[in-house]
Write an enzyme that holds these catalytic residues in place. Structure first.
Site, PDB file in Angstrom:
ATOM      1  N   HIS A 226       0.825  -1.213   0.000  1.00  0.00           N
ATOM      2  CA  HIS A 226       0.000   0.000   0.000  1.00  0.00           C
ATOM      3  C   HIS A 226       0.857   1.260   0.000  1.00  0.00           C
ATOM      4  CE1 HIS A 226       1.063   0.785   4.181  1.00  0.00           C
ATOM      5  NE2 HIS A 226       0.887  -0.512   4.402  1.00  0.00           N
TER       6      HIS A 226
ATOM      7  N   SER B  72       2.269   1.030  12.726  1.00  0.00           N
ATOM      8  CA  SER B  72       0.835   1.077  12.425  1.00  0.00           C
ATOM      9  C   SER B  72       0.109  -0.214  12.762  1.00  0.00           C
ATOM     10  CB  SER B  72       0.622   1.407  10.941  1.00  0.00           C
ATOM     11  OG  SER B  72       1.233   2.615  10.602  1.00  0.00           O
ATOM     12  N   GLY B  73       0.653  -1.359  12.312  1.00  0.00           N
ATOM     13  CA  GLY B  73      -0.020  -2.623  12.574  1.00  0.00           C
ATOM     14  C   GLY B  73      -1.456  -2.623  12.100  1.00  0.00           C
TER      15      GLY B  73
ATOM     16  N   GLU C 278      -1.681  -6.528   8.016  1.00  0.00           N
ATOM     17  CA  GLU C 278      -0.372  -6.319   8.615  1.00  0.00           C
ATOM     18  C   GLU C 278      -0.303  -7.111   9.918  1.00  0.00           C
ATOM     19  OE1 GLU C 278       2.713  -6.056   8.876  1.00  0.00           O
ATOM     20  OE2 GLU C 278       2.981  -4.035   8.056  1.00  0.00           O
TER      21      GLU C 278
ATOM     22  N   TYR D  47      -0.102  -7.883  13.813  1.00  0.00           N
ATOM     23  CA  TYR D  47      -0.572  -7.205  15.018  1.00  0.00           C
ATOM     24  C   TYR D  47       0.644  -6.979  15.898  1.00  0.00           C
ATOM     25  CZ  TYR D  47      -2.948  -6.240  19.392  1.00  0.00           C
ATOM     26  OH  TYR D  47      -3.365  -5.646  20.554  1.00  0.00           O
TER      27      TYR D  47
END
Length: 241
Positions: free
Chosen positions: A12, A24-25, A117, A119
């Site tokens: 992305h 970000s996760g 993504e 965690y």
């Protein structure tokens, strides 16, 4: 010339958090202005590969990137949510499974948490600098880039691999075997897991695989195997192994 039987992996575009500042996760944040520009660049790079089917994670930054890419091909994605697919068999979803019935400009887009993504557990959404001060820069780097272990109460790359690869085998491979051009828009960790699987990269060497936002890797499906096409690596997929 229309190119068929390809797998395109795209990370992305840059999300709205300051680049490199926070982990970000699973934080569901949209693209920044730069991220939109990166997605537009991907669309231009892929203009000669006509996408037939696409996959994205449940997080909005991958879906925004994917739809920008499709818009560059003058196509509209019809979203198939995983829960919808569970309730109604795909063969009953005629206009999902066979979008050409509504026109060639429509293609199915499957969204799934299997491509999310990692965690990040106790590191989720925290400033990277603060986490490095607390745990040490080397330890944070090991959690982020090694195959295992993962951060406290979070996922390792191994854990991401164990949810991403089975989905790939079940949902993506049949499309490739059918000669389709498949686009997967996902994240650093889920794409690293897929690259590890596709290229048979060792647990040790996967540490050096990096994908920047808006970068892509292209594979050709031939004789049951995925063969890397953009071997120059350059801006597409940074590896140092």
């Amino acid at each position: 010339m229309i190119i068929t039987g390809h797998l395109i992996l795209v990370r992305h575009g840059e999300p709205g958090l300051k680049p490199g500042e926070r982990l970000s996760g699973w934080i569901d944040i949209p693209l920044s202005r730069k991220g939109i520009e990166e997605a537009l660049e991907c669309a231009k790079a892929l203009e000669n590969i006509e996408i037939d089917i696409a996959f994205a994670s449940d997080l909005v930054r991958t879906q925004e990137t994917l739809f920008i890419i499709l818009s560059g091909q003058k196509k509209t994605g019809v979203v198939v949510h995983e829960k919808t697919e569970d309730k109604v068999p795909p063969e009953k979803l005629d206009w999902y499974s066979y979008p050409e019935k509504l026109g060639e400009d429509l293609i199915p887009v499957y969204t799934t948490p299997a491509l999310n993504e990692r965690y990040y557990g106790k590191l989720q959404g925290r400033k990277k600098q603060k986490m490095e001060e607390k745990y040490g820069a080397e330890q944070v780097a090991n959690w982020r880039w090694n195959f295992e272990p993962g951060p406290p109460e979070g996922e390792s790359l191994k854990a991401v691999y164990e949810r991403t690869v089975p989905y790939f085998r079940k949902k993506v491979m049949p499309a490739l075997e059918g000669g389709k051009n498949v686009l997967i828009c996902a994240h650093q960790s889920s794409l690293r897991a897929l690259v590890k699987y596709i290229e048979d990269i060792s647990d040790k060497d996967i540490r050096e695989v990096r994908l920047s936002t808006g970068e892509l890797a292209i594979y050709h499906f031939s004789e049951g195997k995925l063969v890397r096409e953009n071997e120059e690596l350059g801006p597409e997929l940074k590896r140092n192994i």
